[in-house]
Scaffold this motif. Structure first.
Motif, PDB file in Angstrom:
ATOM      1  N   LYS A  18      -1.133  -1.489  -3.868  1.00 25.66           N
ATOM      2  CA  LYS A  18      -1.965  -0.462  -3.947  1.00 25.66           C
ATOM      3  C   LYS A  18      -2.189   0.863  -3.627  1.00 25.66           C
ATOM      4  N   LEU A  51      -3.129   4.698  -1.760  1.00 23.09           N
ATOM      5  CA  LEU A  51      -4.417   4.997  -0.899  1.00 23.09           C
ATOM      6  C   LEU A  51      -4.473   6.191  -1.582  1.00 23.09           C
ATOM      7  N   TYR A 110       0.359  -1.389  -0.278  1.00 16.57           N
ATOM      8  CA  TYR A 110       0.179   0.275  -0.292  1.00 16.57           C
ATOM      9  C   TYR A 110       0.960   1.272  -0.192  1.00 16.57           C
TER      10      TYR A 110
END
Length: 286
Positions: A249, A251, A227
């Motif tokens: 990923k 954010l 993340y």
């Protein structure tokens, strides 16, 4: 505000997550005369002003984002002025820890990676832990001992301003380090493969981490994601590419007001992780 995935919260709570802190976090700090740590580009532009003679090619390289080449050439041209400039930029303003450093420390991740040359987070973590947090450079012989034991460790991936001669800053520095300290890069690869990384305040342009994440994503394409918080307004296609090629990923959050949303979001994350650890303690589900 960032919506924190439950998987990430659980991994941090179980101490199955490694925190990676980039230069964007250092930018929250303020030193003497309201100075802030420079960005990579900002430092190179300041160095360019001290460079006499033919430097148009260096300016062009900086404008194109060819920072490794520009840094290589500036170091050569500035010669014995190079180290004093490094210290003047990253150490002498006496940068103080900001709220964001305190929140990241409160996540209590056992292993923290940082490519930052400054010692802002390192110094805070060492003082706050009464000097029980180990600060290790990429070339330290006993790194693995701290990792294998139960120590809290901050790994200085590219060295520290405390030892300017060992900083990995230029293209030749990167190339030499990969060969001379291949064991350390194997360690980074193992950490990325076996842990969830939370990347805060770091971009995607570091050549070492580009290779490490891309290799890991190619070998283990079905693995859980890492993340990365980001105040950049990435296009959805870029977000998809980052996920596919690096298994990271994104954010997103708003970068307005000096990234205030990131600080507020990290405060929420600290609470969520604390609650999750309380739950694991009650259920003994570690």
């Amino acid at each position: 505000m960032i919506s924190w995935p439950d998987q990430l919260v659980s991994d941090i709570a179980r101490r199955r997550a490694v925190l990676m802190i980039g230069s964007g976090i250092s930018r929250h700090s303020v030193g003497e005369q309201s100075a802030r740590p420079p960005t990579w580009r900002g430092f190179l532009e300041a160095a360019l002003e001290k460079c006499n003679g033919k430097s148009a090619h260096i300016k062009k390289a900086i404008q194109k984002g060819q920072y490794l080449d520009a840094c290589e050439w500036l170091k050569k041209h500035l010669d014995d002025e190079w180290v004093p400039l490094l210290r003047q930029s990253f150490m002498q303003p006496k940068f103080q820890p900001a709220e964001v450093h305190k929140l990241l420390y409160q996540l209590d991740c056992r292993i923290v990676l940082t490519p930052n040359f400054d010692v802002i987070y390192d110094g805070f973590a060492s003082t706050e832990s009464q000097h029980t947090t180990l600060i290790k450079n990429y070339d330290d012989a006993d790194i693995i001992d701290g990792i294998r034991r139960n120590d809290r460790v901050v790994l200085k991936v590219h060295g520290s301003i405390s030892e300017p001669g060992k900083m990995i800053f230029t293209r030749s520095d990167y190339a030499l380090a990969r060969t001379t300290h291949s064991g350390f890069y194997s360690l980074l690869d193992a950490l990325i493969t076996t842990n969830t990384l939370l990347i805060v305040g770091a971009g995607l342009d570091d050549p070492d981490f580009q290779l490490l994440f891309e290799d890991s994503a190619a070998r283990f394409s079905s693995g859980l994601p890492h993340y990365m918080t980001s105040g950049d307004n990435f296009h959805e296609d870029m977000i998809a590419t980052i996920r596919k090629t690096r298994n990271i990923k994104v954010l997103p959050y708003s970068a307005k007001l000096n990234h205030a949303a990131l600080v507020e979001s990290l405060s929420d994350l600290v609470k969520l992780v604390g609650e999750k650890r309380d739950f694991f303690q009650r259920t003994t589900d570690w």
